[in-house]
Design a protein around this motif. Sequence first.
Motif, PDB file in Angstrom:
ATOM      1  N   VAL A   1       0.851  -1.191   0.000  1.00 27.15           N
ATOM      2  CA  VAL A   1       0.000   0.000   0.000  1.00 27.15           C
ATOM      3  C   VAL A   1       0.885   1.238   0.000  1.00 27.15           C
ATOM      4  CG1 VAL A   1      -1.721   1.331   1.280  1.00 27.15           C
ATOM      5  CG2 VAL A   1      -1.838  -1.166   1.286  1.00 27.15           C
ATOM      6  N   TYR A   2       0.639   2.137  -0.962  1.00 27.06           N
ATOM      7  CA  TYR A   2       1.305   3.433  -0.950  1.00 27.06           C
ATOM      8  C   TYR A   2       0.234   4.487  -0.656  1.00 27.06           C
ATOM      9  CZ  TYR A   2       5.124   0.851  -2.978  1.00 27.06           C
ATOM     10  OH  TYR A   2       6.117  -0.074  -3.176  1.00 27.06           O
ATOM     11  N   ALA A  17      -1.654  -2.768 -10.536  1.00 27.39           N
ATOM     12  CA  ALA A  17      -1.656  -1.547  -9.722  1.00 27.39           C
ATOM     13  C   ALA A  17      -3.092  -1.053  -9.607  1.00 27.39           C
ATOM     14  CB  ALA A  17      -0.778  -0.485 -10.358  1.00 27.39           C
ATOM     15  N   ILE A  18      -3.470  -0.696  -8.381  1.00 30.37           N
ATOM     16  CA  ILE A  18      -4.860  -0.295  -8.126  1.00 30.37           C
ATOM     17  C   ILE A  18      -4.878   1.126  -7.567  1.00 30.37           C
ATOM     18  CG2 ILE A  18      -6.964  -0.875  -6.856  1.00 30.37           C
ATOM     19  CD1 ILE A  18      -5.857  -3.722  -6.507  1.00 30.37           C
ATOM     20  N   ALA A  19      -5.570   2.007  -8.259  1.00 38.36           N
ATOM     21  CA  ALA A  19      -5.714   3.378  -7.757  1.00 38.36           C
ATOM     22  C   ALA A  19      -6.964   3.450  -6.895  1.00 38.36           C
ATOM     23  CB  ALA A  19      -5.827   4.363  -8.913  1.00 38.36           C
ATOM     24  N   MET A 139      -1.388  -1.068  -4.124  1.00 35.17           N
ATOM     25  CA  MET A 139      -2.587  -0.254  -3.960  1.00 35.17           C
ATOM     26  C   MET A 139      -2.131   1.163  -3.660  1.00 35.17           C
ATOM     27  SD  MET A 139      -5.291  -2.626  -1.970  1.00 35.17           S
ATOM     28  CE  MET A 139      -4.095  -3.579  -1.096  1.00 35.17           C
ATOM     29  N   VAL A 140      -2.567   2.100  -4.487  1.00 34.25           N
ATOM     30  CA  VAL A 140      -2.100   3.475  -4.348  1.00 34.25           C
ATOM     31  C   VAL A 140      -3.258   4.360  -3.905  1.00 34.25           C
ATOM     32  CG1 VAL A 140      -1.091   5.446  -5.549  1.00 34.25           C
ATOM     33  CG2 VAL A 140      -0.342   3.115  -6.105  1.00 34.25           C
ATOM     34  N   GLY A 141      -3.182   4.816  -2.666  1.00 34.27           N
ATOM     35  CA  GLY A 141      -4.175   5.770  -2.182  1.00 34.27           C
ATOM     36  C   GLY A 141      -3.857   7.125  -2.796  1.00 34.27           C
ATOM     37  N   SER A 142      -4.898   7.854  -3.169  1.00 27.64           N
ATOM     38  CA  SER A 142      -4.646   9.160  -3.796  1.00 27.64           C
ATOM     39  C   SER A 142      -4.265  10.202  -2.750  1.00 27.64           C
ATOM     40  CB  SER A 142      -5.888   9.619  -4.554  1.00 27.64           C
ATOM     41  OG  SER A 142      -6.181   8.648  -5.525  1.00 27.64           O
ATOM     42  N   GLY A 143      -4.773  10.014  -1.524  1.00 30.20           N
ATOM     43  CA  GLY A 143      -4.445  10.976  -0.467  1.00 30.20           C
ATOM     44  C   GLY A 143      -4.915  12.372  -0.823  1.00 30.20           C
ATOM     45  N   TRP A 144      -4.265  13.356  -0.195  1.00 26.55           N
ATOM     46  CA  TRP A 144      -4.599  14.744  -0.541  1.00 26.55           C
ATOM     47  C   TRP A 144      -3.306  15.545  -0.662  1.00 26.55           C
ATOM     48  CZ3 TRP A 144      -8.902  16.843  -2.380  1.00 26.55           C
ATOM     49  CH2 TRP A 144      -8.900  18.225  -2.575  1.00 26.55           C
ATOM     50  N   ASP A 152      -8.877   6.408   1.791  1.00 25.80           N
ATOM     51  CA  ASP A 152      -8.210   5.526   0.821  1.00 25.80           C
ATOM     52  C   ASP A 152      -7.529   4.367   1.538  1.00 25.80           C
ATOM     53  OD1 ASP A 152      -9.094   7.243  -1.131  1.00 25.80           O
ATOM     54  OD2 ASP A 152      -7.231   8.385  -1.221  1.00 25.80           O
ATOM     55  N   THR A 153      -6.988   4.655   2.724  1.00 27.12           N
ATOM     56  CA  THR A 153      -6.327   3.592   3.493  1.00 27.12           C
ATOM     57  C   THR A 153      -7.352   2.561   3.963  1.00 27.12           C
ATOM     58  OG1 THR A 153      -4.708   5.220   4.197  1.00 27.12           O
ATOM     59  CG2 THR A 153      -4.775   3.152   5.432  1.00 27.12           C
ATOM     60  N   VAL A 154      -8.517   3.023   4.400  1.00 30.22           N
ATOM     61  CA  VAL A 154      -9.519   2.057   4.882  1.00 30.22           C
ATOM     62  C   VAL A 154     -10.029   1.201   3.715  1.00 30.22           C
ATOM     63  CG1 VAL A 154     -11.722   3.358   4.713  1.00 30.22           C
ATOM     64  CG2 VAL A 154     -11.333   1.852   6.644  1.00 30.22           C
ATOM     65  N   CYS A 155     -10.050   1.756   2.521  1.00 29.27           N
ATOM     66  CA  CYS A 155     -10.482   0.982   1.347  1.00 29.27           C
ATOM     67  C   CYS A 155      -9.435  -0.076   1.004  1.00 29.27           C
ATOM     68  CB  CYS A 155     -10.732   1.924   0.161  1.00 29.27           C
ATOM     69  SG  CYS A 155     -11.343   1.085  -1.294  1.00 29.27           S
ATOM     70  N   ALA A 156      -8.163   0.301   1.071  1.00 28.69           N
ATOM     71  CA  ALA A 156      -7.100  -0.703   0.847  1.00 28.69           C
ATOM     72  C   ALA A 156      -7.253  -1.821   1.872  1.00 28.69           C
ATOM     73  CB  ALA A 156      -5.732  -0.045   0.952  1.00 28.69           C
ATOM     74  N   GLY A 157      -7.552  -1.451   3.121  1.00 26.23           N
ATOM     75  CA  GLY A 157      -7.742  -2.454   4.164  1.00 26.23           C
ATOM     76  C   GLY A 157      -8.951  -3.343   3.891  1.00 26.23           C
ATOM     77  N   ALA A 158     -10.008  -2.749   3.350  1.00 26.82           N
ATOM     78  CA  ALA A 158     -11.217  -3.520   3.034  1.00 26.82           C
ATOM     79  C   ALA A 158     -10.937  -4.540   1.929  1.00 26.82           C
ATOM     80  CB  ALA A 158     -12.337  -2.566   2.595  1.00 26.82           C
TER      81      ALA A 158
END
Length: 241
Positions: A1-2, A17-19, A139-144, A152-158
């Motif tokens: 996870v990034y 790779a998953i955005a 898995m790449v969280g877009s963040g802000w 985005d982190t909770v979605c990667a966890g899900a």
Amino acid sequence: VYHTPELTPISSVPDCAIAIDVLRATTTMVTALGAGAEAIQVFSDLDKLMLVSEDWPAEKRLRAGERGGAMVAGCDLGNSPLDCTPEVVKGKRLFITTTNGTRALQRIEAAPMVLAAAMINRAAVVEYLVSQSPETVWMVGSGWEGSFSLEDTVCAGAIVDLLLDKLNCTLEELAGNDEVISAVSLYRQWQNNLLQLFHHASHGQRLLRLNCHEDLKYCSQIDISAVLPMQKEPGVLGIRD
Ligand code: MLT
């Protein structure tokens, strides 16, 4: 996870790779494709979007632009998934630029398999991963703007939580992967209260100030869409065949 596009390496590519941009770009993309959009073409730069979309027939295109959560003047749409109804998007190509989500997709576009994930299509993502068994998955969280985001982190966890379940694995088997363990732990803590978590999130708060309560509600639903956006050519997403 990034946690952000900026933290994602450019020196190598994974098999898949998953955005992730739950609030709201990837949720909007899933919804638009589900409502019959022909494809989604992503841009980090608004001027480039305007230029490239000029070559597309006007009646078959929609320009969607968001900066700071708000719609960009001169575009047809902002970045609300709730605007992506069949009446609006069916048969049209969505040319879209958003503050962070489209940059995440561009950062990973060189990977052989690029997917867009949100809470609403989490199970569709997992089902595809199980069927394809890619060896390396980012898995790449877009963040802000370069910072970590809760949603985005909770979605990667899900995604990982369901994947572990499907593969009959435990979290202990991921020992050493601090990012994944923290993402799964966040999801397990909040899975029954995602809307409240989104209310605590910095971008959730920004969207609430813009009166986007309904967007948060919509984006916090889990597994309501079977649509899996997949990159068909660099920068262009369509529904997985
Ligand atoms: C982004 O790309 O940063 C977002 O999707 C912002 C938003 O429109 O909520």
